[in-house]
Design an enzyme around this catalytic site. Structure first.
Site, short mmCIF file in Angstrom:
data_model
loop_
_atom_site.label_atom_id
_atom_site.label_comp_id
_atom_site.label_asym_id
_atom_site.label_seq_id
_atom_site.Cartn_x
_atom_site.Cartn_y
_atom_site.Cartn_z
N LEU A 146 -1.87 -9.90 1.31
CA LEU A 146 -1.24 -11.19 0.99
C LEU A 146 -2.42 -12.13 0.81
CD1 LEU A 146 0.93 -13.48 1.02
CD2 LEU A 146 0.74 -13.47 3.49
N LEU A 197 11.41 3.63 2.70
CA LEU A 197 12.10 3.03 3.85
C LEU A 197 11.30 1.83 4.38
CD1 LEU A 197 14.56 3.93 5.63
CD2 LEU A 197 12.88 4.95 7.16
N TYR A 231 2.05 -14.54 11.18
CA TYR A 231 3.08 -13.56 10.84
C TYR A 231 4.26 -13.66 11.81
CZ TYR A 231 0.14 -11.57 7.23
OH TYR A 231 -0.59 -11.41 6.08
N HIS A 284 -0.13 -4.53 1.82
CA HIS A 284 -1.58 -4.30 1.90
C HIS A 284 -2.34 -5.62 1.87
CE1 HIS A 284 -5.35 -2.20 1.46
NE2 HIS A 284 -5.63 -2.91 0.39
N SER A 325 0.84 -1.19 0.00
CA SER A 325 0.00 0.00 0.00
C SER A 325 0.88 1.24 0.00
CB SER A 325 -0.94 -0.02 1.20
OG SER A 325 -0.20 -0.14 2.38
C1 LIG Z 1 -1.62 -8.00 5.37
C2 LIG Z 1 -2.75 -8.91 5.00
O1 LIG Z 1 -2.97 -9.11 3.85
S1 LIG Z 1 -3.65 -9.64 6.24
C3 LIG Z 1 -4.91 -10.52 5.36
C4 LIG Z 1 -4.46 -11.83 4.91
N1 LIG Z 1 -5.18 -12.26 3.70
C5 LIG Z 1 -6.48 -12.63 3.69
O2 LIG Z 1 -7.18 -12.66 4.69
C6 LIG Z 1 -7.03 -13.03 2.32
C7 LIG Z 1 -7.76 -14.36 2.39
N2 LIG Z 1 -6.96 -15.44 3.02
C8 LIG Z 1 -5.91 -15.99 2.37
O3 LIG Z 1 -5.57 -15.66 1.22
C9 LIG Z 1 -5.15 -17.11 3.10
O4 LIG Z 1 -6.02 -17.77 3.98
C10 LIG Z 1 -3.92 -16.59 3.92
C11 LIG Z 1 -3.04 -15.70 3.05
C12 LIG Z 1 -4.36 -15.83 5.16
C13 LIG Z 1 -3.13 -17.83 4.37
O5 LIG Z 1 -2.73 -18.54 3.21
P1 LIG Z 1 -2.27 -20.08 3.30
O6 LIG Z 1 -1.50 -20.40 2.05
O7 LIG Z 1 -3.43 -20.94 3.62
O8 LIG Z 1 -1.31 -20.02 4.55
P2 LIG Z 1 -0.18 -21.08 4.89
O9 LIG Z 1 -0.63 -22.46 4.47
O10 LIG Z 1 1.15 -20.61 4.38
O11 LIG Z 1 -0.13 -20.96 6.44
C14 LIG Z 1 -1.21 -21.44 7.15
C15 LIG Z 1 -1.16 -20.73 8.48
O12 LIG Z 1 -1.92 -19.51 8.33
C16 LIG Z 1 -2.69 -19.27 9.49
N3 LIG Z 1 -4.07 -19.13 9.04
C17 LIG Z 1 -4.48 -19.02 7.76
N4 LIG Z 1 -5.80 -18.84 7.70
C18 LIG Z 1 -6.24 -18.86 8.97
C19 LIG Z 1 -7.51 -18.75 9.58
N5 LIG Z 1 -8.62 -18.56 8.85
N6 LIG Z 1 -7.60 -18.83 10.92
C20 LIG Z 1 -6.50 -19.00 11.68
N7 LIG Z 1 -5.27 -19.11 11.16
C21 LIG Z 1 -5.14 -19.06 9.84
C22 LIG Z 1 -2.43 -20.40 10.43
O13 LIG Z 1 -1.44 -19.89 11.33
C23 LIG Z 1 -1.82 -21.50 9.59
O14 LIG Z 1 -0.85 -22.18 10.32
P3 LIG Z 1 -1.00 -23.78 10.59
O15 LIG Z 1 -0.79 -24.42 9.26
O16 LIG Z 1 0.07 -24.05 11.57
O17 LIG Z 1 -2.40 -23.95 11.10
#
Ligand SMILES: CC(=O)SCCNC(=O)CCNC(=O)[C@H](O)C(C)(C)COP(=O)(O)OP(=O)(O)OC[C@H]1O[C@@H](n2cnc3c(N)ncnc32)[C@H](O)[C@@H]1OP(=O)(O)O
Length: 207
Positions: free
Chosen positions: A124, A117, A168, A122, A103
């Site tokens: 992921l 910096l 994170y 925004h 962002s």
């Molecule tokens: C700055 C930001 O963008 S914050 C917003 C993040 N993005 C979104 O919410 C968009 C919709 N969601 C997504 O695209 C996906 O669910 C993401 C990006 C949050 C996670 O993507 P994934 O490829 O499934 O994540 P990945 O497999 O690498 O890691 C899974 C970890 O994510 C966390 N996680 C993902 N979704 C959730 C959820 N709904 N509830 C709790 N933890 C979650 C857990 O810690 C999990 O760890 P575990 O495997 O030990 O249980």
């Protein structure tokens, strides 16, 4: 550092994070042309606008009430045109699986400050058919390695909901004070990642 970053299974880290077998994403035709890379990390460009727009629209974060976060098609096109060097997509056989966009993209800022910096992440997002396979973690890790090599960038910042804090933290982010940003009923935590220079990128440079 080249502004274009294309990563075709050739990185020294590839062995650490080798990809899982090919996925078929139902509902979207998988392209099978020989010219397409099996797996590729690269900067997003304006040509990726439609994929990014459709992708973020389906992410549950945006469809469960937090529509203020949704970037409009024209906004996506505009930000990808302005500074594609800070956006990264993961493609498999030409299909967008996951992306990161930053962002703070307003035109004035980007023209004044070539490389900020702090990079504010925004969004992921990982395609809903490819979640829970570690893809967000891999993409984030690659993105942070990439940022390390960009001159002047010192940290990555983002805000997320509380349930994503452990995710994170696992990726090396530390929690800051709670964010004063809220969108409707959604409250956010601020997370920060300090980018330590890799020794070979510091050699012969002022960083
Ligand atoms: C700055 C930001 O963008 S914050 C917003 C993040 N993005 C979104 O919410 C968009 C919709 N969601 C997504 O695209 C996906 O669910 C993401 C990006 C949050 C996670 O993507 P994934 O490829 O499934 O994540 P990945 O497999 O690498 O890691 C899974 C970890 O994510 C966390 N996680 C993902 N979704 C959730 C959820 N709904 N509830 C709790 N933890 C979650 C857990 O810690 C999990 O760890 P575990 O495997 O030990 O249980």
């Amino acid at each position: 550092v080249s502004p274009q970053y294309s990563y075709v299974n050739s990185s020294p880290f590839h062995e650490l994070f080798s990809l899982k077998p090919a996925l078929s994403i139902s509902g979207s035709p998988c392209q099978q042309r020989h010219t397409l890379h099996a797996s590729e990390f690269r900067n997003l460009t304006p040509q990726d606008t439609l994929s990014v727009f459709e992708f973020q629209r389906e992410a549950e974060k945006f469809t469960k009430g937090s529509r203020e976060c949704l970037l409009m098609h024209a906004e996506v096109l505009s930000i990808l045109g302005l500074c594609s060097v800070l956006f990264m997509g993961w493609f498999k056989e030409g299909q967008l699986l996951a992306f990161i966009i930053r962002s703070g993209w307003d035109k004035e800022k980007l023209q004044k400050v070539k490389m900020p910096l702090s990079v504010h992440v925004h969004v992921l997002a990982v395609h809903r058919h490819c979640r829970q396979q570690g893809r967000a973690f891999v993409l984030l890790w690659r993105y942070l390695q990439y940022l390390r090599c960009l001159p002047g960038v010192r940290r990555a910042l983002l805000i997320c909901e509380a349930f994503l804090v452990p995710f994170y933290e696992k990726a090396g982010f530390k929690e800051n004070a709670p964010s004063d940003i809220s969108v409707g009923s959604f409250c956010f935590r601020e997370m920060e990642y300090t980018l330590r220079r890799l020794s070979y990128t510091c050699r012969n440079s002022s960083c």
